[in-house]
Design a protein around this motif. Structure first.
Motif, mmCIF file in Angstrom:
data_model
loop_
_atom_site.group_PDB
_atom_site.id
_atom_site.type_symbol
_atom_site.label_atom_id
_atom_site.label_comp_id
_atom_site.label_asym_id
_atom_site.label_seq_id
_atom_site.Cartn_x
_atom_site.Cartn_y
_atom_site.Cartn_z
ATOM 1 N N TYR A 294 0.764 -1.151 -0.053
ATOM 2 C CA TYR A 294 -0.105 -0.001 -0.002
ATOM 3 C C TYR A 294 0.938 1.220 0.133
ATOM 4 O O TYR A 294 1.880 1.252 0.719
ATOM 5 C CB TYR A 294 -0.836 0.013 1.211
ATOM 6 C CG TYR A 294 -1.930 -1.102 1.164
ATOM 7 C CD1 TYR A 294 -2.757 -1.078 0.060
ATOM 8 C CD2 TYR A 294 -2.406 -1.779 2.304
ATOM 9 C CE1 TYR A 294 -3.960 -1.900 0.047
ATOM 10 C CE2 TYR A 294 -3.263 -2.814 2.314
ATOM 11 C CZ TYR A 294 -4.053 -2.679 1.177
ATOM 12 O OH TYR A 294 -5.309 -3.964 1.151
ATOM 13 N N SER A 299 -3.347 3.246 5.146
ATOM 14 C CA SER A 299 -3.580 1.827 4.545
ATOM 15 C C SER A 299 -2.716 0.781 5.332
ATOM 16 O O SER A 299 -2.863 -0.212 5.778
ATOM 17 C CB SER A 299 -3.568 1.890 3.325
ATOM 18 O OG SER A 299 -4.648 2.086 2.568
ATOM 19 N N GLN A 340 -8.082 2.155 -1.318
ATOM 20 C CA GLN A 340 -9.240 0.708 -1.458
ATOM 21 C C GLN A 340 -10.031 1.017 -2.464
ATOM 22 O O GLN A 340 -10.195 -0.113 -3.233
ATOM 23 C CB GLN A 340 -9.633 0.783 -0.132
ATOM 24 C CG GLN A 340 -8.718 0.832 1.285
ATOM 25 C CD GLN A 340 -7.617 -0.363 0.901
ATOM 26 O OE1 GLN A 340 -7.723 -1.309 0.548
ATOM 27 N NE2 GLN A 340 -6.301 -0.182 1.572
ATOM 28 N N PHE A 343 -8.073 0.127 -5.613
ATOM 29 C CA PHE A 343 -7.892 -1.314 -5.604
ATOM 30 C C PHE A 343 -8.880 -2.013 -6.078
ATOM 31 O O PHE A 343 -9.026 -3.138 -6.954
ATOM 32 C CB PHE A 343 -7.248 -1.831 -4.432
ATOM 33 C CG PHE A 343 -5.626 -1.691 -4.224
ATOM 34 C CD1 PHE A 343 -5.211 -0.437 -4.514
ATOM 35 C CD2 PHE A 343 -4.843 -2.672 -3.838
ATOM 36 C CE1 PHE A 343 -3.779 -0.223 -4.418
ATOM 37 C CE2 PHE A 343 -3.801 -2.403 -3.834
ATOM 38 C CZ PHE A 343 -2.745 -1.247 -4.374
ATOM 39 N N TYR A 353 -12.014 -10.297 -4.905
ATOM 40 C CA TYR A 353 -10.942 -9.319 -4.618
ATOM 41 C C TYR A 353 -11.698 -7.797 -4.792
ATOM 42 O O TYR A 353 -11.284 -6.869 -4.033
ATOM 43 C CB TYR A 353 -9.550 -9.137 -5.902
ATOM 44 C CG TYR A 353 -8.673 -10.127 -5.386
ATOM 45 C CD1 TYR A 353 -7.956 -10.045 -4.402
ATOM 46 C CD2 TYR A 353 -8.550 -11.148 -6.138
ATOM 47 C CE1 TYR A 353 -7.068 -11.064 -3.822
ATOM 48 C CE2 TYR A 353 -7.913 -12.155 -5.635
ATOM 49 C CZ TYR A 353 -7.031 -12.125 -4.599
ATOM 50 O OH TYR A 353 -6.042 -13.132 -4.184
ATOM 51 N N TYR A 357 -11.489 -5.371 -1.244
ATOM 52 C CA TYR A 357 -11.121 -3.964 -1.198
ATOM 53 C C TYR A 357 -12.067 -3.097 -0.794
ATOM 54 O O TYR A 357 -11.896 -2.007 -0.081
ATOM 55 C CB TYR A 357 -10.218 -3.556 -2.489
ATOM 56 C CG TYR A 357 -9.027 -4.297 -2.542
ATOM 57 C CD1 TYR A 357 -8.033 -4.449 -1.596
ATOM 58 C CD2 TYR A 357 -8.705 -5.139 -3.805
ATOM 59 C CE1 TYR A 357 -6.645 -4.860 -1.698
ATOM 60 C CE2 TYR A 357 -7.569 -5.860 -3.914
ATOM 61 C CZ TYR A 357 -6.561 -5.932 -2.710
ATOM 62 O OH TYR A 357 -5.503 -6.527 -2.833
ATOM 63 N N ARG A 360 -12.581 -3.101 2.791
ATOM 64 C CA ARG A 360 -11.419 -2.540 3.737
ATOM 65 C C ARG A 360 -11.507 -1.073 3.580
ATOM 66 O O ARG A 360 -11.438 -0.228 4.290
ATOM 67 C CB ARG A 360 -10.051 -2.762 2.840
ATOM 68 C CG ARG A 360 -9.575 -4.291 3.142
ATOM 69 C CD ARG A 360 -8.042 -4.441 3.009
ATOM 70 N NE ARG A 360 -7.652 -5.717 3.720
ATOM 71 C CZ ARG A 360 -6.676 -6.362 3.747
ATOM 72 N NH1 ARG A 360 -5.580 -5.576 3.398
ATOM 73 N NH2 ARG A 360 -6.392 -7.612 4.273
#
Length: 460
Positions: A294, A299, A340, A343, A353, A357, A360
């Motif tokens: 990150y 992060s 995030q 991402f 995925y 993210y 997050r």
């Protein structure tokens, strides 16, 4: 270890197979039975064996032949496929043979991880804390290790020499010791706020510009978010830095000119250098090359420092002013949510995925995912075992994996036992819309604050 005999037997079988099953002796590339296609050349025999993990010490790790043997097992089993592809196949197959092969790969990877610890001072973090935890249930977990800052480049080169593209082939990353990656940690008061504002703004510009400049090179192995997706946070568009700025320079420098660039700045940020620092830029250069890193301080703080007691204790004891600063935390959090978000859209074509993210980003803003999106939270937690891409694949895997054992661990799954694909997709889409709305509302609230990066990043 209990699995060691099983692994040794498999390795012996593997060696014999390589030596006897070459149907084209003149071409020199043996086929591996019931394993992924092997595109690279595999030797007809493999020296040595994978040791008990308790016996892997510095002496073993300093022996190049030992490491070469481990490397050959990994490359010979994976071929041209990624760790996730191969392990997912083994998990779905669930035969005695495929389970043994999964354990073999994990044992080999753990051996390299222990050697990183012995040779470079790497510390296992997150789900990799216990390197000896090897089973098919956790076959897809990452191994992330924290390495002293001065050893990062050397250790990563060592790993790449053993297994090219370790982040893809092994889900294995050697990351910089995280405290060093928090640029403003030693400051206090107004200087700390100014430093956080400068660094978060610049890092956000780097993140956005990196996606925009690289978007055209989007491929299977190079993911970048589309400008259309990123700019939902800034409805009227981003403010891009001038072309002569250091942000553009950072993205265009090659390894030879990076050292010259960082030498212009003090090691730690100061007001006289506009809070720029050589260590910060070194961290950014490493992170731009390695998707496991990150860039934004918050992060790093939340997803590495706060998950490890040893790092949390060090941060609290050495930098109490940084820990206690509400202004710095709110500014750096703003940058982390953007990171995030980017991402999540980088990997928008992956069910697992994308939500990893998004979750997050939401955790940064204290959105209770389990409470607000309990069904999707339970589904996603179960599908960590296979990490599916499409919603269709996610549904197929979910039906297969949602058994009584899984329901004991996550009771919410019992309510979804007979779910239809239509209902499954409805849950996913409704939950995602709710999450995106929460993130966009967060940014609307931040733009009203005095210490915000909004007016440096987004057009009014």
């Amino acid at each position: 270890m209990i699995i060691s005999k099983q692994i040794s037997i498999l390795l012996i079988s593997f060696v014999i197979s390589c030596a006897t099953m070459n149907n084209n002796p003149g071409e020199g590339t043996p086929a591996l039975p019931s394993a992924p296609t092997v595109m690279n050349t595999v030797p007809t025999s493999l020296p040595g064996s994978i040791p008990e993990l308790s016996k892997v010490d510095k002496k073993f790790c300093e022996n190049k032949d030992n490491l070469s043997s481990i490397s050959l097992v990994i490359k010979g089993t994976l071929g041209d496929k990624s760790w996730e592809e191969v392990q997912s196949e083994y998990i779905k197959s669930a035969t005695t043979e495929s389970n043994a092969k999964s354990l073999l790969l994990q044992q080999a990877r753990a051996t390299l991880a222990i050697c990183a610890k012995e040779l470079y001072g790497a510390v296992p973090t997150g789900s990799a804390r216990d390197l000896t935890e090897i089973n098919t249930k956790n076959a897809l977990k990452d191994i992330d290790m924290s390495v002293p800052f001065d050893n990062v480049e050397t250790s990563n080169q060592w790993l790449k020499n053993l297994v090219p593209e370790p982040d893809k082939m092994l889900l294995f990353s050697l990351l910089s010791e995280p405290i060093s990656s928090l640029p403003c940690r030693a400051l206090k008061g107004k200087s700390l706020t100014s430093c956080s504002l400068h660094n978060t703004t610049e890092t956000s510009q780097i993140l956005v510009l990196n996606e925009i400049l690289n978007n055209k090179s989007h491929s299977k192995d190079a993911h970048y978010a589309s400008p259309k997706d990123i700019t939902r946070i800034c409805p009227t568009g981003f403010i891009l830095p001038p072309e002569y700025s250091e942000v553009y320079s950072i993205l265009s420098l090659n390894p030879e000119t990076q050292n010259e660039f960082v030498s212009k700045f003090p090691e730690l940020p100061k007001k006289t250098s506009s809070y720029k620092s050589s260590v910060r830029y070194k961290v950014i250069f490493i992170a731009l090359k390695n998707p496991a890193y990150y860039l934004q301080p918050d992060s790093i703080r939340k997803w590495v420092v706060e998950r490890e007691k040893v790092f949390t204790d060090e941060l609290n004891s050495k930098y109490p002013n940084y820990v206690a600063s509400k202004n710095a935390r709110e500014i750096e959090k703003e940058g982390a949510v953007l990171e995030q978000w980017i991402f999540a859209h980088r990997y928008a074509d992956s069910f697992y995925y994308r939500f990893k993210y998004l979750f997050r980003a939401l955790e940064h803003i204290s959105f209770d995912i389990e409470k607000e999106n309990g069904e999707l939270f339970a589904i996603h937690k179960l599908l960590k075992k296979t990490r599916p891409s499409s919603i269709k694949d996610a549904y197929t895997d979910f039906i297969k994996l949602n058994d009584s054992e899984a329901q004991k661990e996550v009771p919410k799954l019992a309510e979804l036992k007979s779910i239809t694909q239509e209902k499954f997709e409805e849950i996913v889409k409704t939950s995602e819309a709710k999450q995106i709305t929460a993130i966009l509302e967060y940014y609307k609230s931040r733009r009203k604050e005095k210490n915000t990066t909004w007016n440096q990043i987004c057009r009014e």
